[in-house]
Write an enzyme that holds these catalytic residues in place. Structure first.
Site, PDB file in Angstrom:
ATOM      1  N   GLN A 130      -4.947  -1.638   9.615  1.00  0.00           N
ATOM      2  CA  GLN A 130      -4.682  -2.949   9.027  1.00  0.00           C
ATOM      3  C   GLN A 130      -5.204  -4.059   9.947  1.00  0.00           C
ATOM      4  O   GLN A 130      -4.872  -4.102  11.128  1.00  0.00           O
ATOM      5  CB  GLN A 130      -3.170  -3.108   8.776  1.00  0.00           C
ATOM      6  CG  GLN A 130      -2.787  -4.395   8.072  1.00  0.00           C
ATOM      7  CD  GLN A 130      -3.333  -4.487   6.640  1.00  0.00           C
ATOM      8  OE1 GLN A 130      -3.283  -3.535   5.880  1.00  0.00           O
ATOM      9  NE2 GLN A 130      -3.868  -5.647   6.279  1.00  0.00           N
TER      10      GLN A 130
ATOM     11  N   LYS B  93       0.844  -1.211   0.000  1.00  0.00           N
ATOM     12  CA  LYS B  93       0.000   0.000   0.000  1.00  0.00           C
ATOM     13  C   LYS B  93       0.875   1.255   0.000  1.00  0.00           C
ATOM     14  O   LYS B  93       0.621   2.199  -0.741  1.00  0.00           O
ATOM     15  CB  LYS B  93      -0.964  -0.032   1.207  1.00  0.00           C
ATOM     16  CG  LYS B  93      -2.027  -1.124   1.054  1.00  0.00           C
ATOM     17  CD  LYS B  93      -2.822  -1.409   2.320  1.00  0.00           C
ATOM     18  CE  LYS B  93      -3.661  -2.674   2.136  1.00  0.00           C
ATOM     19  NZ  LYS B  93      -4.391  -3.080   3.341  1.00  0.00           N
TER      20      LYS B  93
ATOM     21  N   ASP C 225     -11.289   2.111   3.628  1.00  0.00           N
ATOM     22  CA  ASP C 225     -11.493   0.662   3.529  1.00  0.00           C
ATOM     23  C   ASP C 225     -12.981   0.322   3.417  1.00  0.00           C
ATOM     24  O   ASP C 225     -13.339  -0.811   3.112  1.00  0.00           O
ATOM     25  CB  ASP C 225     -10.916  -0.044   4.774  1.00  0.00           C
ATOM     26  CG  ASP C 225      -9.592  -0.739   4.495  1.00  0.00           C
ATOM     27  OD1 ASP C 225      -9.282  -0.992   3.312  1.00  0.00           O
ATOM     28  OD2 ASP C 225      -8.870  -1.034   5.467  1.00  0.00           O
TER      29      ASP C 225
END
Ligand code: NAD
Length: 292
Positions: free
Chosen positions: A96, A52, A119
């Site tokens: 994460q 990322k 997300d």
């Protein structure tokens, strides 16, 4: 059989994003800025976050990685989330997953400002997705929709079978494929660990999306001739011949399934790169403020 090459499509989309970023900079806007919170030292999570950060550089975004040790308390993570919520330099951020067991992931996700939740895991954004309203579509399902769209796979009225009902892949995938749209407008069956006659159901699928996390679970005898197969799974299996000591396996037994398919995604190089580039698209969307 045609390979759905997520790696090269992701590369192409990164170039498209970079052009948008260049236009924004020329127009006097700041660079889009993505932040990530990483708690602990899980090997796979390190790899994903690394991809990322690298992708941010490739598309011209700023990125900030906030690392915390395994021993970090839930309150410390919540404090970091609140700091990012109120930091006007940050357009979007992710936490994460998985988090260490002593931290309640639901509480952390609920604390994220939905307008920075690139997300798409916050209940507000999941609700909007379900209602078909503009929102951040979570990265893996979004990447799969983009793969189908760019390959012009016809999904209208087709039978789509999704294996796996997780909040991050299977469930949103089933909602997107059944929603009105293109891709979409499919008749969807969502299968999970309690599903009976899984093989019979899979054999009826025109489009089979597999996200259960069991290496090479779907075999050739479970797939209809001409099916489109999307393999989301990523499992590390020991492999002494690799420098890393492991190989990545999908949920689909590629050798027996691929010859029957019209389209299939490889692992690696299929859904994985599309997930990362979708996060970049969501970050650009956050920077553009179109959802605010
Ligand atoms: P999860 O463990 O949260 O969910 C797995 C789902 O599979 C569950 O809903 C369960 O009911 C179902 N399942 C388990 N065994 C089953 C069986 N025998 N028959 C039918 N259904 C069964 O997993 P997840 O987070 O959705 O991830 C699934 C896989 O996708 C993992 O390998 C993960 O690493 C991978 N993944 C890949 C990406 C990517 O970018 N390529 C992104 C996210 C997840």
């Amino acid at each position: 059989m045609q390979l759905l090459d997520g790696k090269s499509l992701a590369q192409q989309i990164k170039e498209e994003i970079k052009q948008e970023v260049d236009k924004r900079i020329a127009a006097g806007f700041k660079r889009p800025h993505l932040a990530a919170i990483l708690v602990g030292s899980d090997g796979a999570s390190e790899t994903y976050v690394g991809h990322k950060v690298k992708s941010c550089q490739q598309v011209g975004f700023e990125s900030t990685l906030l690392r915390f040790p395994d021993t970090t308390s839930e309150q410390e993570v919540l404090d970091a989330v609140n700091d990012l919520n109120s930091n006007s330099e940050i357009d979007g951020f992710i936490v994460q997953l998985p988090l260490p067991k002593h931290i309640n992931a639901e509480s952390v996700i609920n604390a994220i400002d939905p307008l920075k939740d690139v997300d798409g895991f916050h209940p507000v954004n999941v609700g909007k997705l379900t209602l078909g309203l503009p929102t951040f579509v979570s990265a893996t399902p979004k990447g799969i929709m983009t793969l189908l769209e760019r390959a012009e796979v016809d999904t209208q009225g087709k039978h789509c079978v999704v294996i796996g009902r997780s909040n991050i892949v299977g469930r949103p995938m089933s909602i997107l494929m059944s929603a009105s749209g293109n891709p979409g407008n499919a008749t969807v069956t969502l299968c999970h660990s309690r599903t009976q006659n899984l093989t019979e159901i899979c054999k009826q699928a025109d489009i089979l999306i597999v996200a259960l996390g069991k290496a090479e679970f779907v075999t050739g005898d479970m797939v209809k001739e001409g099916a489109v197969v999307i393999d989301v799974g990523i499992t590390r299996v020991e492999d002494g011949s690799k420098k890393s000591g492991y190989a990545l396996k999908g949920d689909v037994h590629f050798e027996s399934v691929a010859p029957k398919c019209s389209y299939i995604t490889p692992v690696p190089g299929g859904v994985g790169p599309m997930t990362v580039v979708s996060l970049m698209q969501n970050t650009l969307q956050a920077a553009e403020g179109k959802l605010a």
